[in-house]
Scaffold this motif. Structure first.
Motif, short mmCIF file in Angstrom:
data_model
loop_
_atom_site.label_atom_id
_atom_site.label_comp_id
_atom_site.label_asym_id
_atom_site.label_seq_id
_atom_site.Cartn_x
_atom_site.Cartn_y
_atom_site.Cartn_z
N LYS A 20 0.90 -1.05 0.04
CA LYS A 20 -0.02 -0.11 0.03
C LYS A 20 1.08 1.20 0.05
CE LYS A 20 -3.83 2.35 2.33
NZ LYS A 20 -4.83 2.19 3.42
N ILE A 21 0.58 2.15 -0.75
CA ILE A 21 1.72 3.28 -1.42
C ILE A 21 0.72 4.49 -1.27
CG2 ILE A 21 3.42 4.32 -2.85
CD1 ILE A 21 3.68 1.64 -4.25
N GLU A 22 1.06 5.34 -0.47
CA GLU A 22 0.58 6.76 -0.34
C GLU A 22 1.21 7.91 -0.02
OE1 GLU A 22 -2.01 5.58 3.44
OE2 GLU A 22 -3.48 6.05 2.21
N PRO A 23 2.10 7.98 -1.36
CA PRO A 23 3.07 9.09 -1.28
C PRO A 23 2.52 10.52 -1.00
CG PRO A 23 2.54 8.41 -3.38
CD PRO A 23 1.86 7.51 -2.62
N SER A 24 1.37 10.81 -1.30
CA SER A 24 0.83 11.99 -0.74
C SER A 24 -0.75 11.92 -0.63
CB SER A 24 0.95 13.00 -2.02
OG SER A 24 0.27 12.49 -3.24
N ASP A 25 -1.29 13.03 -0.05
CA ASP A 25 -2.65 12.87 -0.02
C ASP A 25 -3.61 12.93 -1.20
OD1 ASP A 25 -2.12 15.60 -1.03
OD2 ASP A 25 -2.95 16.79 0.78
N TRP A 26 -2.89 13.02 -2.28
CA TRP A 26 -3.81 12.71 -3.60
C TRP A 26 -3.74 11.66 -4.31
CZ3 TRP A 26 -0.83 12.13 -8.06
CH2 TRP A 26 0.46 12.66 -7.71
N VAL B 40 -6.18 2.26 -7.35
CA VAL B 40 -5.57 3.43 -7.36
C VAL B 40 -6.76 4.47 -6.92
CG1 VAL B 40 -4.24 5.09 -8.56
CG2 VAL B 40 -4.01 2.71 -8.80
N ASP B 41 -6.54 5.27 -5.74
CA ASP B 41 -7.56 6.36 -5.54
C ASP B 41 -6.71 7.59 -6.06
OD1 ASP B 41 -9.61 5.24 -4.69
OD2 ASP B 41 -8.78 4.96 -2.75
N LEU B 42 -7.12 8.60 -6.93
CA LEU B 42 -6.23 9.65 -7.59
C LEU B 42 -7.26 10.95 -7.49
CD1 LEU B 42 -3.89 10.68 -9.25
CD2 LEU B 42 -4.91 10.11 -11.20
N SER B 43 -6.61 11.74 -6.81
CA SER B 43 -7.34 13.27 -6.96
C SER B 43 -6.67 13.97 -7.78
CB SER B 43 -7.16 14.01 -5.45
OG SER B 43 -7.97 13.26 -4.50
N THR B 44 -7.35 14.23 -8.86
CA THR B 44 -6.85 15.02 -10.10
C THR B 44 -6.73 16.67 -9.81
OG1 THR B 44 -9.05 15.56 -11.27
CG2 THR B 44 -8.16 13.44 -11.54
N PRO B 45 -6.07 17.22 -10.88
CA PRO B 45 -5.81 18.53 -10.97
C PRO B 45 -7.01 19.51 -10.77
CG PRO B 45 -4.29 17.67 -11.98
CD PRO B 45 -5.09 16.59 -11.92
N GLU C 184 -13.94 4.34 -11.64
CA GLU C 184 -14.72 4.96 -10.99
C GLU C 184 -14.33 6.65 -11.06
OE1 GLU C 184 -15.74 3.42 -7.29
OE2 GLU C 184 -15.88 1.35 -8.02
N ALA C 185 -15.45 7.24 -11.34
CA ALA C 185 -15.00 8.80 -11.17
C ALA C 185 -16.22 9.46 -10.31
CB ALA C 185 -15.39 9.40 -12.90
N ALA C 186 -15.69 10.40 -9.41
CA ALA C 186 -16.57 10.95 -8.52
C ALA C 186 -16.46 12.60 -8.63
CB ALA C 186 -16.43 10.57 -7.01
N TYR C 187 -17.20 13.34 -8.81
CA TYR C 187 -16.94 14.67 -9.00
C TYR C 187 -18.03 15.54 -8.25
CZ TYR C 187 -16.68 19.12 -11.52
OH TYR C 187 -16.56 20.40 -11.83
N VAL C 188 -17.20 16.36 -7.21
CA VAL C 188 -18.16 17.27 -6.50
C VAL C 188 -18.10 18.48 -7.12
CG1 VAL C 188 -18.18 18.14 -4.00
CG2 VAL C 188 -17.26 16.02 -4.30
#
Length: 881
Positions: free
Chosen positions: A566-572, A635-640, A684-688
């Motif tokens: 499990k790799i979490e190099p950043s909060d994104w 993979v959980d990825l917070s995009t720009p 999966e894509a989630a958009y707030v």
């Protein structure tokens, strides 16, 4: 029935509640309580009720059947009572009562009542009904549905007989030696003086030539259509349970659990009226009526060990009893029952004359699952050990004894001590040998020992060692039959004299029933290392061994290696991945040695009995040599893009079944599965969008590919063929959550589209001729045939919910905590295109090629109809207090 259950549960709970309220907590007198302390108060409650209206409602048409839509609960127009519950307690907290109900006006309802003296006594009572509807479009010609005797009218038997033989009197004149257009192929088991004949009966309406009906004779299909009627297939479960727990003090707990489940209904089952698996056959509605009762008692203790560490222990006894209300049922053969005009001596199936071989019988008797029971003792131990930062050992030890001693049903329903065997042109009588014993005396014992040692070696490293042993020992005494009745028509015997006389089939006797046992051992060690605050890695090594008795292989060993991270190099960004490789090998595979020589021994005329034989190059899927690789990544990825989160996923399971070197050295093909490949990928894509609008979208694809190598011969490879099976499933979902008025008016919209495609292609084995030499006939006659039509399944669902929350001012006036009005719209469309069920009708001969003579005296239920279209609108009022 439903009201009676409700009253019984509520009345029982009231009685128990009164008893509990008057129970003495100790021998010391309790202080006198004030009137306020003895008062009851309402703690919480909820209600979900409303009304349902169908815009589009599926019915009983095979193309739009409500059976699948209502499989696990019937949805009807009218009011709904989705959920109700409340909880009350004494103000001093000495007693609480909670009631919960679900779907109280439907056939999948459930209720639960919990009564407790917190910290001392807990009693939970429950009741539920759960249906499993299979079909509301099945059609049958049998009467007595829901009973133990399925019959057809004598007039129908006579009409079917005339339709096949074109005459009310048996005779050689109703057969022809030539095959007319649209006729059937020769029926080899209907012979006269060694010559094959073709029935001249009128099987279908409108047939011409030699198959045309004689005057006054009704076609077979017409007779069946005139006598069939629609029935429902499905099973209802009625479950009751009671759970009692008594806490003596902080160290001791005692619990007693009881459950009773009654199943009833009808399900589809195939019944043969023949000495072979070809003809004739009928799909019938079999009665289901059984009960399962489970009882258990558990004593638990928790305390401190000699080294001042926590430890706990539990001991449990459980008993399970399964009772079937009947041991067998009978079915009359529509094509040769008691009303056959051929006469009482030959009322077993249609025959053309008194000298024609009869290969079926008029009444079939079918056994069902026998009553049985099991007794189990289990203990669990958990103890914290000294050493390291944390060290805990957990162990489970379990012993289970399962028995089945129900009396055997007779081998034949013929009441005579000696009976006529219709297996030759000169019927003979034979005395069947008595059974070695009256019942199976079946007994299987299982033993389980599961041990886990978890150790926190350091702050960052954790180790877990496991060892598990499980054995299943079949201690049933051997059951050997020197002769037995085959399908109520044939006598199997090892006696050469009888075999040569045509009485019986010596290749199937003597026969010994197999009672296989096995032992399974698992051992593994896993290390988990928290390398940094953003990296966690680990590995696992495992071993699994099976030891079999009376199975095609004696031992299999499988070695497994697994790595994960499990790799979490950043909060994104967050990545989780695993990969497992396993290698399974059997020690020795020999069906004849481990099964054939035990199951069937003896000789017929000096020749070993080999009527039951498996191809020596076939390897069973469960024990075949296998190389497996399983991998997954998430993979959980917070995009720009602000508010947009992507979650790609992928997985694979790659199973290869390598050829046994022994078979390879013989230059033979290994039969069975060759590979089994599965992979999936999705996003999966989630958009707030803002504080009021959330959007979601996902897509997933799953692919399965399998290859099978088979042969139609049990002894050689002259008819090798390969089968490629595949399945692709696409799943697309989308959702919208819109707060129209924050904390007041909310709208949710969601949709699902699923599309599945199955393929099954069969062809000649590639390279077969080259490997087996020139001139060898290898592969099926027509490569690519049968070319099965791909099966397709599509499912669409749309849900739209509009919920309005009543304001606080109104809630205070109603003395409730929360209240909602909700409007729910649902749309469902299910479509299945399957060549196996699309054209299914009770008389299949009318829809198949006329050369399929085996279907001329078969009847089906044709009840598999999963297609439906439904639209429904539900209005609800939901209140919580």
């Amino acid at each position: 029935m439903k009201n009676r259950h409700r009253y019984l549960i509520i009345s029982s709970c009231v009685v128990v509640g009164i008893a509990l309220s008057g129970a003495v907590k100790s021998q010391e007198a309790e202080p006198t309580k004030t009137a306020t302390e003895n008062q009851w108060q309402l703690d919480q409650g909820y209600l979900d009720a409303g009304a349902r209206v169908f815009i589009t409602k599926p019915g009983t048409d095979p193309k739009d059947s409500a059976a699948k839509y209502n499989q696990y609960g019937k949805k009807t127009d009218g009011y709904t009572f989705s959920a109700v519950g409340f909880g009350v307690s004494k103000k001093d907290g000495s007693m609480t009562v909670e009631f919960m109900g679900k779907n109280l006006n439907a056939n999948n309802q459930a209720m639960e009542l919990d009564i407790a003296k917190p910290g001392s006594v807990y009693l939970d009572l429950g009741w539920s009904q759960s249906p499993n509807t299979r079909s509301n479009t099945a059609q049958t010609v049998f009467s007595g549905v829901g009973g133990r005797n399925l019959i057809v009218p004598d007039s129908m038997v006579q009409s079917l007989y005339q339709g096949i033989f074109k005459s009310t009197n048996p005779g050689a004149g109703n057969y022809a030696t030539s095959v007319a257009a649209n006729s059937t192929v020769p029926v080899t088991n209907q012979t006269l003086s060694g010559t094959s004949y073709v029935p001249k009966g009128c099987l279908l309406p409108g047939q011409s030539g030699t198959l045309a009906c004689a005057a006054g004779v009704t076609p077979v299909q017409t007779t069946i259509l005139n006598n069939e009627h629609r029935i429902n297939l499905g099973i209802m479960r009625d479950s009751k349970e009671a759970n009692y727990r008594w806490t003596l003090d902080e160290k001791w707990n005692v619990s007693i659990n009881f459950s009773n489940e009654h199943r009833w209904g009808v399900q589809e089952q195939g019944v043969l009226f023949s000495t072979s698996t070809s003809t004739p056959m009928a799909a019938v509605p079999m009665l289901v009526d059984d009960t399962t009762r489970n009882t258990s008692m558990t004593v638990e203790y928790s305390g401190k060990s000699a080294w001042d560490k926590k430890w706990n222990f539990s001991l449990k006894y459980a008993n399970s009893v399964y009772e079937n209300s009947f041991s067998s049922y009978t079915v009359e053969n529509p094509f040769g029952g008691l009303g056959s005009p051929a006469g009482a001596s030959y009322s077993r199936c249609p025959v053309a004359s008194a000298t024609t071989t009869s290969n079926c019988y008029g009444i079939a008797q079918m056994g069902v699952t026998p009553s049985n029971q099991a007794n189990m003792v289990s203990s669990q131990l958990g103890v914290d050990l000294p050493g390291f930062r944390n060290n805990r050992f957990m162990s489970t030890l379990q012993y289970n004894s399962m028995t089945q001693n129900q009396a055997f049903i007779p081998m034949t329903i013929n009441p005579a001590a000696t009976y006529t065997v219709y297996n030759s042109n000169a019927p003979a009588t034979y005395n069947a040998s008595t059974m070695p014993r009256n019942s199976l005396n079946g007994q299987i014992t299982t033993m389980l020992s599961n041990n886990v040692l978890s150790t926190q070696l350091t702050t960052d490293i954790k180790n877990k060692m496991t060892y598990r042993f499980y054995s299943s020992d079949n201690n049933t005494p051997p059951l050997t039959l020197t002769s037995w009745v085959l399908n109520d028509v044939n006598i199997t015997t090892g006696a050469a004299a009888n075999a040569s006389a045509g009485i019986g089939n010596g290749s199937y006797a003597p026969h010994t029933t197999l009672f296989s046992s096995y032992a399974k051992v698992n051992a593994s060690d896993e290390v988990n290392w928290r390398a940094t605050s953003w990296l966690n890695v680990g590995m696992n090594a495992g071993w699994e061994q099976y030891r079999y008795s009376q199975y095609a292989a004696n031992i299999t060993n499988e070695y497994t290696g697994k790595v994960f991270a499990k790799i979490e190099p950043s909060d994104w960004l967050s990545v989780r991945m695993t990969n497992t490789y396993a290698r399974r090998r059997y020690d020795n595979y020999d069906w004849q040695l481990y099964i054939g020589n035990i199951m069937q021994v003896g000789t017929v005329g000096g020749t070993p009995a080999t009527g039951l034989k498996e191809n020596p190059y076939l390897v069973d899927y469960n024990i075949a040599n296998r190389d497996r690789n399983i991998g997954n990544i998430y993979v959980d990825l917070s995009t720009p893009v602000k508010g947009l989160t992507l979650t790609p996923t992928a997985g694979v399971r790659w199973d290869e079944f390598p050829v046994d070197p022994v078979i390879s050295r013989q230059n033979k093909y290994q039969l069975g599965i060759k590979y089994d490949h599965t992979w999936n990928a999705g996003l999966e894509a989630a958009y707030v969008l803002n504080s009021s609008v959330n959007l979601s979208l996902s897509y997933n694809r799953e692919t399965i590919a399998q290859k099978l190598l088979g042969t139609s011969s049990a002894a050689n490879e002259s008819t090798l063929y390969s089968t490629n099976m595949g399945e692709v499933v696409h799943t697309l979902t989308a959702g919208l959550d819109y707060q129209i008025i924050p904390d007041s008016l909310n709208f949710k919209l969601s949709g699902t589209h699923m599309l599945g495609n199955d393929t099954w292609l069969t062809g000649a084995m590639p390279g077969c001729l080259a490997n087996n030499g020139a001139g060898t006939s290898c592969g099926i006659v027509s490569p690519g045939n049968p070319a099965y039509t791909p099966s397709k399944t599509s499912f669409d669902r749309i849900d739209a919910k509009l919920r309005y929350k009543i304001g606080t001012d109104y809630l205070n006036m109603m003395m409730v905590k929360e209240a909602y009005f909700q409007l729910h719209y649902a749309y469902e469309l299910n479509r299945v295109k399957d060549w196996q069920t699309d054209g299914a009708v009770p008389y299949m001969y009318s829809t198949l090629n006329s050369s399929t003579v085996g279907f001329k005296d078969m009847i089906f239920l044709a009840g598999t109809n999963p297609n439906y279209h439904a639209q429904v609108l539900v209005g609800s009022f939901i209140v919580k207090w």
